[in-house]
Design a protein around this motif. Sequence first.
Motif, mmCIF file in Angstrom:
data_model
loop_
_atom_site.group_PDB
_atom_site.id
_atom_site.type_symbol
_atom_site.label_atom_id
_atom_site.label_comp_id
_atom_site.label_asym_id
_atom_site.label_seq_id
_atom_site.Cartn_x
_atom_site.Cartn_y
_atom_site.Cartn_z
ATOM 1 N N THR A 163 0.828 -1.206 0.000
ATOM 2 C CA THR A 163 0.000 0.000 0.000
ATOM 3 C C THR A 163 0.857 1.249 0.000
ATOM 4 O O THR A 163 0.580 2.208 -0.728
ATOM 5 N N LEU A 164 1.920 1.241 0.815
ATOM 6 C CA LEU A 164 2.810 2.401 0.844
ATOM 7 C C LEU A 164 3.488 2.599 -0.502
ATOM 8 O O LEU A 164 3.645 3.744 -0.965
ATOM 9 N N ALA A 165 3.874 1.503 -1.153
ATOM 10 C CA ALA A 165 4.480 1.617 -2.479
ATOM 11 C C ALA A 165 3.499 2.233 -3.471
ATOM 12 O O ALA A 165 3.872 3.056 -4.317
ATOM 13 N N PHE A 166 2.232 1.862 -3.362
ATOM 14 C CA PHE A 166 1.203 2.446 -4.226
ATOM 15 C C PHE A 166 1.045 3.942 -3.936
ATOM 16 O O PHE A 166 0.924 4.759 -4.856
ATOM 17 N N LEU A 167 1.048 4.313 -2.648
ATOM 18 C CA LEU A 167 0.879 5.718 -2.280
ATOM 19 C C LEU A 167 2.030 6.579 -2.798
ATOM 20 O O LEU A 167 1.854 7.772 -3.069
ATOM 21 N N ARG A 168 3.197 5.970 -2.922
ATOM 22 C CA ARG A 168 4.376 6.734 -3.342
ATOM 23 C C ARG A 168 4.687 6.576 -4.828
ATOM 24 O O ARG A 168 5.720 7.050 -5.299
ATOM 25 N N ALA A 169 3.791 5.943 -5.545
ATOM 26 C CA ALA A 169 4.022 5.732 -6.976
ATOM 27 C C ALA A 169 3.548 6.931 -7.787
ATOM 28 O O ALA A 169 2.727 6.801 -8.697
ATOM 29 N N ASN A 170 4.040 8.103 -7.441
ATOM 30 C CA ASN A 170 3.718 9.306 -8.209
ATOM 31 C C ASN A 170 4.926 10.232 -8.189
ATOM 32 O O ASN A 170 5.768 10.159 -7.278
ATOM 33 N N PRO A 171 5.063 11.111 -9.195
ATOM 34 C CA PRO A 171 6.251 11.968 -9.286
ATOM 35 C C PRO A 171 6.464 12.845 -8.061
ATOM 36 O O PRO A 171 7.604 13.105 -7.664
ATOM 37 N N GLN A 172 5.381 13.320 -7.441
ATOM 38 C CA GLN A 172 5.534 14.194 -6.285
ATOM 39 C C GLN A 172 6.152 13.441 -5.112
ATOM 40 O O GLN A 172 7.031 13.961 -4.414
ATOM 41 N N ALA A 173 5.708 12.208 -4.889
ATOM 42 C CA ALA A 173 6.269 11.408 -3.801
ATOM 43 C C ALA A 173 7.727 11.055 -4.074
ATOM 44 O O ALA A 173 8.515 10.881 -3.139
ATOM 45 N N ARG A 174 8.093 10.960 -5.344
ATOM 46 C CA ARG A 174 9.480 10.645 -5.702
ATOM 47 C C ARG A 174 10.373 11.879 -5.662
ATOM 48 O O ARG A 174 11.584 11.774 -5.869
ATOM 49 N N GLY A 175 9.790 13.049 -5.424
ATOM 50 C CA GLY A 175 10.586 14.265 -5.327
ATOM 51 C C GLY A 175 11.019 14.837 -6.656
ATOM 52 O O GLY A 175 11.919 15.677 -6.707
ATOM 53 N N THR A 176 10.379 14.415 -7.756
ATOM 54 C CA THR A 176 10.746 14.948 -9.070
ATOM 55 C C THR A 176 9.870 16.137 -9.460
ATOM 56 O O THR A 176 10.146 16.802 -10.454
ATOM 57 N N THR A 177 8.813 16.373 -8.734
ATOM 58 C CA THR A 177 7.969 17.538 -8.975
ATOM 59 C C THR A 177 7.370 17.968 -7.647
ATOM 60 O O THR A 177 7.351 17.193 -6.679
ATOM 61 N N TYR A 178 6.884 19.209 -7.585
ATOM 62 C CA TYR A 178 6.338 19.758 -6.348
ATOM 63 C C TYR A 178 4.985 20.394 -6.648
ATOM 64 O O TYR A 178 4.836 21.122 -7.628
ATOM 65 N N HIS A 179 4.011 20.104 -5.808
ATOM 66 C CA HIS A 179 2.679 20.648 -6.013
ATOM 67 C C HIS A 179 2.692 22.127 -5.649
ATOM 68 O O HIS A 179 3.081 22.493 -4.533
ATOM 69 N N PRO A 180 2.266 22.999 -6.562
ATOM 70 C CA PRO A 180 2.348 24.441 -6.269
ATOM 71 C C PRO A 180 1.476 24.872 -5.087
ATOM 72 O O PRO A 180 1.792 25.861 -4.418
ATOM 73 N N ALA A 181 0.396 24.136 -4.817
ATOM 74 C CA ALA A 181 -0.511 24.529 -3.731
ATOM 75 C C ALA A 181 -0.125 23.917 -2.390
ATOM 76 O O ALA A 181 -0.777 24.196 -1.383
ATOM 77 N N LEU A 182 0.925 23.109 -2.361
ATOM 78 C CA LEU A 182 1.334 22.470 -1.110
ATOM 79 C C LEU A 182 2.302 23.386 -0.361
ATOM 80 O O LEU A 182 3.520 23.189 -0.369
ATOM 81 N N ILE A 183 1.743 24.384 0.292
ATOM 82 C CA ILE A 183 2.533 25.348 1.057
ATOM 83 C C ILE A 183 2.462 24.934 2.525
ATOM 84 O O ILE A 183 1.438 25.114 3.185
#
Length: 547
Positions: free
Chosen positions: A339-359
Amino acid sequence: MSGRRGAAGVAVRRIVQLVFLAAFLGLVLLARPQPGADPSRFLQSFFLVDPLILAATWIAAHAVPAALLWALGVVALTVVLGRVFCGWVCPMGTLHAIAGRALAPRRRKPDPARDHWSPWHRAKYYLLAGFLAMAVFGGHWVTVFDPLVMLYRTVTTALLPGAQWAVEQGSKAVYDADLGVGRVRLHDYVTEPPYRFLRDHVFVVSRQAFLGGGLIVAVFGLTLALNRWRPRFWCRYLCPLGALLGLLAWRPFLRRTVRKEDCNQCDLCGMTCGGGASGSPGDQWRPSECFGCLNCTRSCARQSLGFTWQWPWRKEPRVEPIDLSRRATLAAAAGGVATLAFLRANPQARGTTYHPALIRPPGARSEREFLARCTGCGMCMKVCPTGGLQPTLFEAGLEGIWTPRLVPQIGYCDHMCNRCGQVCPTQAIEALSIEEKQSRKIGLAAFDTTRCIPYAYGTDCIVCEEHCPIPEKAIYAVEVEVTDRNGQKKTILQPHVDPQKCIGCGVCENVCPYQDRPGIRVTSANESRHEENQPVSASGSDSSPYP
């Protein structure tokens, strides 16, 4: 303890439950902005004695804030007395006990699946195994379902704002109706005094509301509604804190005893057991499921039940083990990791992109460590004086659901406030001094020239510059010459952002005349906690404090 003593014990237990519930709600109400005063550590009391928060923070973040060591007292209490925290102290458990009595059918036949222990009791232990396996890899999801966290978050983000809306609208309706006799108006003596008191001493933040509050209260309401199917369904089958305490209570010093010569196996004890700790009529008893509620001793007409002190290694009186399957436990742990691997299977979790609204609030640790500590309890949101801290939905991915983020259009980060770090029980948000907080960058403002009034319409507007709290002003205005539709030239002031000075507090976005989509918006760019998310690099003297 049996018979009349059991009835007296039940009465005492209910009083104690209500006292702790009132204390919990009182601490929620006391967690409010206090000008010129730091919030008290006492406000965190229930979280600091929560062994699940202690264990999850230690496993996921490899750190234990000293204040959380108070939870070892509950661990010791559970080893000695069993799951009395669930039956006597936990405010969530008290609400479920009340809901179980209120929603239970008035007339029903005895149902062993309802009244006694069932294999479904093991579900919470398997869920705990999966959550703790996630924690090994830095996932802190188990505390999202911690009962104290869930109740605090629900009260803070849904129930209190709902009550505030009802009070405000009700008072306004009475005021608009202008009811009264002669010069005596109803609102002057009936609605206005309590409204002013609640406004100034309870709600504090005007018209406070939270994004996603409906989903939060729906999840909480569902847990209460399940009591219709099984009394204390959440406590019996799902609660991860209950599972942890159940493991600690497998052989307590205080045990239930039965005088076999007096017991006729009528099963009244099993039908009134709050946790379904009786395997079958008679002396079978599972201490890991017993809340110490004393319902069994009160219900026994022959007074054959009681509780006595015994050493844990004694075989009598007999206790039933949890009897977990090793294969199922390993499968649950593997499921947690998957489940954790699924939750982190996205570019933001991998640190390759950052959500602009996540302040994140100032003092928030680097995102991975922040998520390894944050419980999503809502304390930081409760003490935010502007209401700008809001629970996330998908901005941080599912792993970060209900963790705090700043939404400047709702409320800005007060330049003279550092309360969020002061109240965080796990130090996911560091406790910064005012000076440190004012130098910590959480984002960067940028103008939308298609909407900013001076750029798009050639008209003066420097509201953002006027309200910028930075002494040297992170927003400055430059005189430019523009031509109107009649060919006339005029000089206006166009605002600009100095990225070296902007800390992303969001005041500019909050005060922008646009109420739909501001002409200046703050994003997470240039935040101090991530060197990779700094497109407009600051000078070398303002380097990130994080490795």
